[in-house]
Scaffold this motif. Structure first.
Motif, PDB file in Angstrom:
ATOM      1  N   PRO A  62      53.944  16.783  33.577  1.00 23.27           N
ATOM      2  CA  PRO A  62      52.855  16.699  32.730  1.00 23.27           C
ATOM      3  C   PRO A  62      53.248  16.317  31.390  1.00 23.27           C
ATOM      4  CG  PRO A  62      52.492  18.531  34.339  1.00 23.27           C
ATOM      5  CD  PRO A  62      53.945  17.899  34.213  1.00 23.27           C
ATOM      6  N   THR A  63      52.450  15.579  30.551  1.00 20.51           N
ATOM      7  CA  THR A  63      52.685  15.270  29.310  1.00 20.51           C
ATOM      8  C   THR A  63      51.436  15.452  28.400  1.00 20.51           C
ATOM      9  OG1 THR A  63      54.647  14.026  29.690  1.00 20.51           O
ATOM     10  CG2 THR A  63      53.524  13.857  27.557  1.00 20.51           C
ATOM     11  N   ALA A  64      51.680  16.193  27.102  1.00 26.85           N
ATOM     12  CA  ALA A  64      50.354  16.214  26.351  1.00 26.85           C
ATOM     13  C   ALA A  64      50.985  15.268  25.005  1.00 26.85           C
ATOM     14  CB  ALA A  64      50.170  17.378  25.881  1.00 26.85           C
ATOM     15  N   ILE A  89      47.006  19.602  29.328  1.00 28.66           N
ATOM     16  CA  ILE A  89      47.756  19.879  30.250  1.00 28.66           C
ATOM     17  C   ILE A  89      46.989  21.187  30.795  1.00 28.66           C
ATOM     18  CG2 ILE A  89      50.028  21.269  30.462  1.00 28.66           C
ATOM     19  CD1 ILE A  89      50.141  18.397  29.928  1.00 28.66           C
ATOM     20  N   PHE A 127      56.196  21.281  30.945  1.00 29.82           N
ATOM     21  CA  PHE A 127      55.416  20.025  30.471  1.00 29.82           C
ATOM     22  C   PHE A 127      55.962  19.717  29.275  1.00 29.82           C
ATOM     23  CE2 PHE A 127      53.517  23.893  28.642  1.00 29.82           C
ATOM     24  CZ  PHE A 127      53.127  23.334  27.397  1.00 29.82           C
TER      25      PHE A 127
END
Length: 884
Positions: A62-64, A89, A127
């Motif tokens: 997962p990426t912000a 996230i 993440f």
């Protein structure tokens, strides 16, 4: 209220169609996932953002994403968007911290980050967080904040920074520790095979091997240069001749290529590109307003530009918002002034007019900060100042302290002298930003400028504003006489139509009356301020006056009415309250404590502390901490209370908040009495001249006559003043003293009078905190049939305390272990418990002081984590898992 989050800043740019795959760099980025930081540092146009977006598209983590701009140098704006990115996230990260970021003064960032880091450690999955265009950040506090973040980064988080220059971070230390991977110009340059694939396959140029080598050599693998060259060559019959003439440094090459690109476009497209270059972000309606174009035409042009690959980047999946490639935007702006001066199409439409049109559109669409920035860019003083003042809430209370203060600070003194109103605005913003030492000299400069100005209604109003600002400074310093004198002067000079300043000044007068002890006058002033401020839409005055009115209601023993008023204030604040909401939380905590709901009281007190700490060197935190110590005493933890109060005393002395020492000392006396240290309790009570505390010491020493000698005159004084809260406390102590002095009939009669005062407000702890002597006296009152209902409730509270072993200190229970793949957050557990109690969504929103939509969002996340669809199923499942 708080500045809105720009969702487009959180949008992850999608990979470009037909892109050149750069597997060698993807592998380097994957290697860096086991370290803290990946730094991608290179000049503009080397494909940094494109590379990261391509990597993320193929990553399972997962990426912000947060795209930074100049406005993010304001710590409030930066941290608010930083939290918003993290919440993509994990939606609950930073709950409670967001409200802290609306402080008009820079918050103590390390304490906020500590809380945030602790929350990040609870995120179950690894993440990535990307900070794109970090080179726009030139504020040391933000560099320091990021350094702190890196030094304490949780293992599941990996940070990626993309920048045109090296950030001011401890890169050398991270290298030595093996916690840094770097991609620089030498890494990012197109290799020969990459350049060949880009030029011939992506751009479809069909160049010879020699042409590719020549162009690659002249651009030194610079991706933007290759792209610009490729666009310019489309349609060229002799590509080799073009490449041969393509020379010079990056700056001159860019100038030449931009001219070539622009010359390939129609005049209307050129005009569109140049005029819209003043915008950081573009959308169709905004561009229509900027160009005075028919509705919808700009959207068509934006879609054409994207299709033609003319350096425009979509910022959302709906293709509503765009931005230009930063380098392309810079060059367009360089040429804009020349174009407006020479083009017949640009005639009459200067840069200033474009900024004005943009400002008007942003204001009409509720984006006041952006509206102010465009007004400031062209020094439209009148418009900028009006936007700063805002409607009901000044701009600098909505996350724009930095931009507003920087603009005012950049103006020459001559400009400020010509417009004294800017001096007064400057003083107000300095005060809000926590620079009180500079306020007075700024006000004096305003007065000097007014002496040379024409005497008219506007300038007379400015004299009133100056006085009003001085009254606010005095209020922060508890200088009663100055508050009253300056407030009265303000009301004399302020224009009758200046309701914003007049109502806030009326509140300050009420506050001065409160400090003087004239509660009736304060109540009238607060009530009037609320009435007028509501009618005029002045939210700030409504909030502070409502909190003030609630405190007076509580002081008048109207606890139920006061609780309603405090809750109304918290609902006005919304989900992201300003720091002075700490007063409402503390007031409500005291009422809940009196009603013997210690857990709820502690929750509100802790929220009060969090909010109070958003303003550095804030004396409000003293009262919050004293109350938390009182809670420890109620739970029979005198050692913990003593340690807590010791820290408070140190804070008071360190920050010269001596005016709070009597309140601190009173809590210390109670603690010492629980510990049996009567001598030290007596010394403190005498040192700080605390008659109630001295009476308690006398009772503990067995000298009831001495206690009565102190309490009698004190009761008469409180009755004369009409201070019902103090009157009740004194009567309770008098009843105990009479009982200890073997005057049973008088003791029971006085206790009956005290119970009659206490019952309407539901007072409990005022009696229970007096311990066993009060329990025995209440038992006698019950035997005589005195106030049987309330006496019964109080005796039941004593019994409940004994049953729960409150005589010993027990730490609060640890949160239950959650056998869930994705555990419930603390707030979700709280909502779940309220659901189990049968509360409706609206009742939960009122209990937690959040919007109804927020509660519904919590419900959806709870249902998803428990894998249920209804409230009843959620409660049943939670009981199975031991969560309830």
């Amino acid at each position: 209220m708080p500045a809105p989050i720009l969702a487009t800043k959180l949008h992850i740019p999608p990979p470009r169609p037909g892109r050149v795959l750069r597997q060698r760099l993807i592998e380097r980025l994957n290697e860096g996932l086991h370290r803290k930081l990946t730094l991608i540092s290179a000049p503009a146009g080397f494909g940094k953002t494109t590379l990261v977006s391509e990597w993320i598209a193929g990553s399972e983590r997962p990426t912000a994403w947060l795209s930074l701009d100049e406005g993010d140098n304001d710590p409030t704006r930066f941290l608010a968007h930083f939290l918003a990115a993290l919440q993509t996230i994990a939606a609950d990260i930073g709950e409670g911290v967001l409200g802290a970021l609306q402080s008009p003064q820079p918050p103590p960032t390390e304490s906020l980050l500590t809380t945030l880091l602790n929350e990040i450690t609870t995120v179950p999955n690894d993440f990535i967080l990307v900070l794109d265009d970090y080179h726009v950040i030139d504020t040391k506090p933000l560099d320091d904040a990021l350094t702190f973040l890196l030094e304490h980064l949780p293992p599941q988080m990996h940070l990626v920074i993309s920048s045109r220059e090296d950030p001011h971070l401890p890169l050398a230390r991270l290298r030595v520790q093996g916690q840094l991977i770097e991609l620089r110009v030498t890494d990012l340059r197109f290799t020969h095979s990459e350049a060949s694939g880009f030029l011939n396959q992506v751009m479809g140029l069909n160049l010879t091997e020699q042409d590719i080598v020549s162009l690659e050599t002249r651009t030194e693998g610079w991706i933007a240069g290759l792209q610009l060259a490729a666009i310019s060559m489309q349609g060229q019959e002799d590509a080799t001749r073009f490449i041969r003439s393509f020379t010079g440094s990056h700056h001159f090459v860019m100038d030449y290529l931009v001219e070539e690109v622009l010359q390939q476009q129609s005049e209307s497209v050129q005009a569109f590109l140049l005029q819209t270059s003043i915008l950081g972000r573009l959308c169709g309606p905004l561009c229509d307003a900027l160009l005075l174009a028919p509705s919808g035409s700009a959207q068509q042009t934006l879609e054409y530009l994207e299709h033609a690959n003319l350096f425009i980047v979509p910022l959302d999946n709906e293709r509503r918002w765009y931005r230009y490639h930063h380098l392309f935007s810079d060059l367009l702006r360089q040429r804009l002034n020349l174009w407006t001066a020479s083009s017949t199409e640009g005639e009459g439409t200067g840069v200033a007019e474009l900024h004005t049109r943009a400002s008007v559109w942003y204001e009409e669409n509720g984006l006041e900060i952006e509206a102010f920035q465009h007004a400031a860019a062209t020094n439209d003083f009148e418009r900028a100042e009006r936007l700063i003042e805002g409607e009901g809430m000044p701009l600098h209370f909505r996350g724009a302290v930095g931009p507003v203060l920087n603009w005012l600070g950049s103006l020459p003194t001559t400009v400020l002298d010509d417009r004294p109103s800017l001096w007064t605005t400057y003083a107000s913003v300095l005060l809000a930003a926590g620079h009180p030492a500079r306020v007075e000299q700024t006000l004096q400069a305003a007065e000097a400028a007014l002496e040379a100005a024409e005497q008219n209604d506007k300038n007379r109003d400015l004299v009133g504003r100056i006085a009003a600002t001085r009254a606010t400074v005095a209020a922060n310093q508890y200088e009663v006489e100055t508050i009253i004198a300056q407030s009265r002067r303000a009301l004399e000079y302020l224009h009758p139509d200046n309701l914003s300043f007049r109502t806030f000044t009326a509140w300050k007068l009420g506050y001065a009356y409160y400090l003087q002890g004239d509660r009736a006058a304060a109540s009238r002033a607060y009530t009037e301020a609320i009435s007028v401020s509501k009618a005029s839409g002045n939210i700030m005055t409504t909030l502070v006056a409502t909190i003030g009115l609630a405190s007076l209601q509580a002081a008048d023993n109207q606890l139920r009415l006061a609780a309603q008023t405090y809750r109304r204030a918290l609902q006005l604040f919304g989900d992201q309250p300003l720091p002075f909401a700490c007063e409402a939380h503390l007031g409500l905590a005291r009422i809940l404590y009196e009603w013997n709901d210690l857990d709820a009281a502690q929750r509100h007190a802790q929220q009060s502390v969090r909010l109070a700490r958003q303003v550095e060197n804030n004396d409000r935190a003293v009262r919050c901490q004293v109350f938390l110590a009182r809670l420890q005493l109620a739970r029979r933890d005198p050692a913990g209370a003593a340690a807590h109060l010791g820290e408070v005393v140190q804070f008071v002395h360190q920050h010269d908040f001596q005016h709070w020492m009597p309140e601190v000392a009173a809590a210390q006396v109670l603690t010492l009495l629980q510990q049996g240290n009567l001598a030290e309790a007596d010394r403190l009570a005498r040192t700080h001249q605390l008659p109630l505390s001295r009476s308690r010491v006398h009772l503990a020493q067995g000298d009831a006559s001495a206690a009565l000698a102190l309490l009698g005159p004190l009761l008469q004084e409180m009755e004369t003043k009409g201070w019902e809260d103090e009157r009740l406390r004194i009567m309770v102590l008098q009843a105990l003293a009479l009982h200890a002095n073997d005057e049973q009939d008088k003791a029971l009669q006085l206790l009956g009078n005290a119970l009659a005062l206490a019952e309407p407000g539901g007072f409990i702890r005022t009696f229970v905190d007096e311990g066993e002597p009060m329990a025995r006296l209440l038992a006698e009152a019950a035997a005589h049939g005195i106030m049987p209902d309330h006496t019964g409730r109080l005796l039941a509270a004593f019994e409940a305390r004994d049953r729960s072993s409150e005589g010993e200190f027990h730490p609060p229970p640890a949160p239950p272990t959650q056998p869930l793949v994705e555990p419930l957050s603390q707030r979700e557990l709280e909502v779940l418990h309220l659901i189990a109690q049968g509360l409706s969504n609206r009742e939960i929103s009122e209990r937690l002081f959040v919007a109804l939509s927020t509660v519904k969002g919590h419900n959806l996340r709870i249902f998803g984590k428990l894998q249920v669809q209804r409230r009843t199923e959620a409660v049943a499942r939670a009981r199975e898992l031991g969560l309830l």
